[in-house]
Design an enzyme around this catalytic site. Structure first.
Site, PDB file in Angstrom:
ATOM      1  N   CYS A   1       7.820  12.172  -9.035  1.00 45.86           N
ATOM      2  CA  CYS A   1       6.806  12.997  -9.622  1.00 45.86           C
ATOM      3  C   CYS A   1       6.123  14.520  -8.464  1.00 45.86           C
ATOM      4  O   CYS A   1       5.676  15.554  -9.134  1.00 45.86           O
ATOM      5  CB  CYS A   1       6.385  13.168 -10.710  1.00 45.86           C
ATOM      6  SG  CYS A   1       5.844  11.502  -9.752  1.00 45.86           S
TER       7      CYS A   1
ATOM      8  N   HIS B   1      -0.157  15.530 -13.382  1.00 41.84           N
ATOM      9  CA  HIS B   1      -0.720  15.041 -12.458  1.00 41.84           C
ATOM     10  C   HIS B   1      -1.190  16.681 -11.616  1.00 41.84           C
ATOM     11  O   HIS B   1      -0.870  17.782 -11.905  1.00 41.84           O
ATOM     12  CB  HIS B   1       0.370  15.317 -11.315  1.00 41.84           C
ATOM     13  CG  HIS B   1       1.277  13.505 -11.449  1.00 41.84           C
ATOM     14  ND1 HIS B   1       0.670  12.957 -12.194  1.00 41.84           N
ATOM     15  CD2 HIS B   1       1.939  13.032 -11.056  1.00 41.84           C
ATOM     16  CE1 HIS B   1       0.902  11.740 -11.748  1.00 41.84           C
ATOM     17  NE2 HIS B   1       2.110  11.441 -10.801  1.00 41.84           N
TER      18      HIS B   1
END
Lengths: 341, 341
Positions: free
Chosen positions: A129, A249
């Site tokens: 990710c 994130h």
């Protein structure tokens, strides 16, 4: 492929549920969607797009007639069942780290290296990710100005560690408010010997420790970035940190390019025209990406673009994206879309 | 100085209360301690070390007979009253940014540049919290191996923005748990036009924006580090981010030194022997610094020391300390202790 029969392995997990959502939302031309998970979850019902799906147990035989199998149930499940799916004639899109560094497995972000899709032998790996959002933003810069050096410090959400980690953050936040004892059982990773509270903390460990004091998450970012960019000479460094953020994130990224006459406006204009990228960069109006606002969004958000004050080839960027979407489910579905094109 | 009469300006603030605590805890040889604050706080009682202090209003006359005056009530208060204190014969130890970059004002971390204390003209500046912990950890490395380049990404606690920000994080965490609307009025800074939630978020803005897209916090880290190290040729870059952490700033720091044969053990051994530094660096037992465990501690904690995988002169470190203590109150009191030695 005209009639595409799809399976999702790990369908009850944080990423698996998002893959189903994205398939429905993007009208993926699936004739059928089969939800697979552990024996424990078999029989559970999941609703999406007005349909009810019944979860079935993952077995070698479950892949008969499947054309595309998404795997998102952990590396050991991929290692156990991916070859069964391939033997049944399916193309596997694997969201775990099991095959990412295998030289015969393409590691693909469709905006960055779609050409690699041609060379698969049944398995296509979806990158980590934190890697995906970074390379998606840096690709146009590398193409235009070169990219020699990259140093990233991450600010990662708990959803990357699964549903249990999301629940743990919520529970610890309540315990903190009630001044009761904080219980930690999930983070930094379920298999770790020691667990630390994530609420009101920052944990500089994601995944377990590998060679030279680096965590596997840091090594993934380093090695996957070089593989996706097909550039082993690039200097890449990463420090990965878990935060009390639910989803999204963030990354503080320093890069060095080939040219010393590039301006912030040049980089901003590349970002404005890049597929899947949204520029949010206006200090005067306090516009910059933040994880709380990236949640449930498909795009990668880029801002805080600054030229280094000492190195005319250096730039700093702040890159944010929903780790469950572009960082996982969305990228997997985009790989499937590119495959059937 | 034998009979030291002390004043604390901003005595009711997050840092001011810690200065009083540290003076008491460290048996600072104060004949008297005068607590000063705004007119609004005058008359409040504060207890410390078994004594009750009554807060008085800060006025030009309040500094009569004072030998050392700690200022920690914001830059505008320092600009307004510091010269009054100096004229009254006091040495000012200023915890704001008002005089830090003034060429006639020493900017001091006692473990790093105590020699600068000799050259003051009445005011000594205490550096920015995020700068202090970083230079304290890097000083022994710079002395031993040189230090050419430094890139830091910060993970900063809300307490650096004062008591209101601590309250706001607690309140927003409750609002989140109750699924009620999140109210944001303090962060990124009280004077900002727009406010964003900090709970379950990361805000890449600390203080307001200055030149070239950098925030003032980032420029402080860059300029103060060069001044403290007396090295304008050092390359320094900073990205500063606020987190939902109560107290304790964390920093992901990349450095380039002069030598390419230095090992992680060499750096670790420097840290073990450095004053005020605690090495917490054992991946095998998941030992590394975290802000939750640095709270209320005097030391600067260093771990995650790694050699860069591509550059033999590059190292990565993770540096954590309580921003209200070594980052502010403790460093100020240590300056005072050095002065009266």
């Amino acid at each position: 492929m005209k009639n595409v029969n799809v399976a999702i392995v790990g369908a009850t997990g944080a990423v698996g549920t998002k893959i189903l959502e994205k398939l429905v939302e993007r009208n993926f031309p699936a004739t059928s969607i089969k939800l697979l998970a552990s024996k424990r979850s078999a029989g559970n019902e999941i609703e999406a797009g007005g349909n009810t799906y019944i979860v079935q147990e993952t077995t070698p035989e479950a892949f008969e007639g499947i054309d595309i199998a998404f795997f998102s149930a952990g590396g050991s499940i991929s290692e156990k069942f991916a070859q069964d799916a391939v033997k049944s004639g399916a193309v596997v899109i694997d969201n775990t780290s099991a095959f990412r560094m295998d030289p015969n497995t393409p590691l693909v972000v469709p905006e960055v290296n779609p050409q690699e899709l041609k060379n698969h032998s049944g398995i296509i790996a979806n990158p980590n990710c934190s890697t995906i959002q970074m390379v998606a933003a840096l690709k146009p810069i590398k193409d235009q100005y070169g990219l020699n050096k990259l140093i990233v410090s991450t600010y990662q959400a708990v959803s990357g560690a699964g549903v249990e980690a999301i629940d743990e953050l919520a529970e610890q936040s309540k315990q903190f408010a009630n001044r009761s004892e904080i219980e930690a059982e999930v983070l930094p990773s379920a298999s770790a010997k020691r667990h630390y509270p994530i609420a009101f903390n920052a944990i500089p460990q994601i995944d377990s420790f590998g060679e030279s004091g680096y965590t596997l998450e840091e090594l993934k970012m380093i090695n996957e970035t070089k593989k996706i960019f097909s550039d082993q000479n690039m200097s890449v460094a990463a420090t990965c940190v878990r935060l009390p953020v639910v989803s999204g994130h963030s990354e503080s990224v320093y890069i060095e390019i080939d040219h010393d006459d590039v301006t912030v406006k040049d980089i901003q204009s590349l970002m404005e025209n890049a597929p899947g990228i949204v520029l949010q960069d206006d200090p005067a109006s306090q516009l910059y990406p933040m994880p709380l606002y990236a949640e449930d969004k498909d795009e990668v958000f880029v801002g805080r673009i600054r030229k280094d004050l000492d190195n005319p080839k250096g730039f700093h960027l702040w890159i944010v994206s929903d780790n469950l979407l572009k960082g996982a489910a969305l990228n997997s579905v985009q790989i499937a879309e590119a495959l059937i094109k």
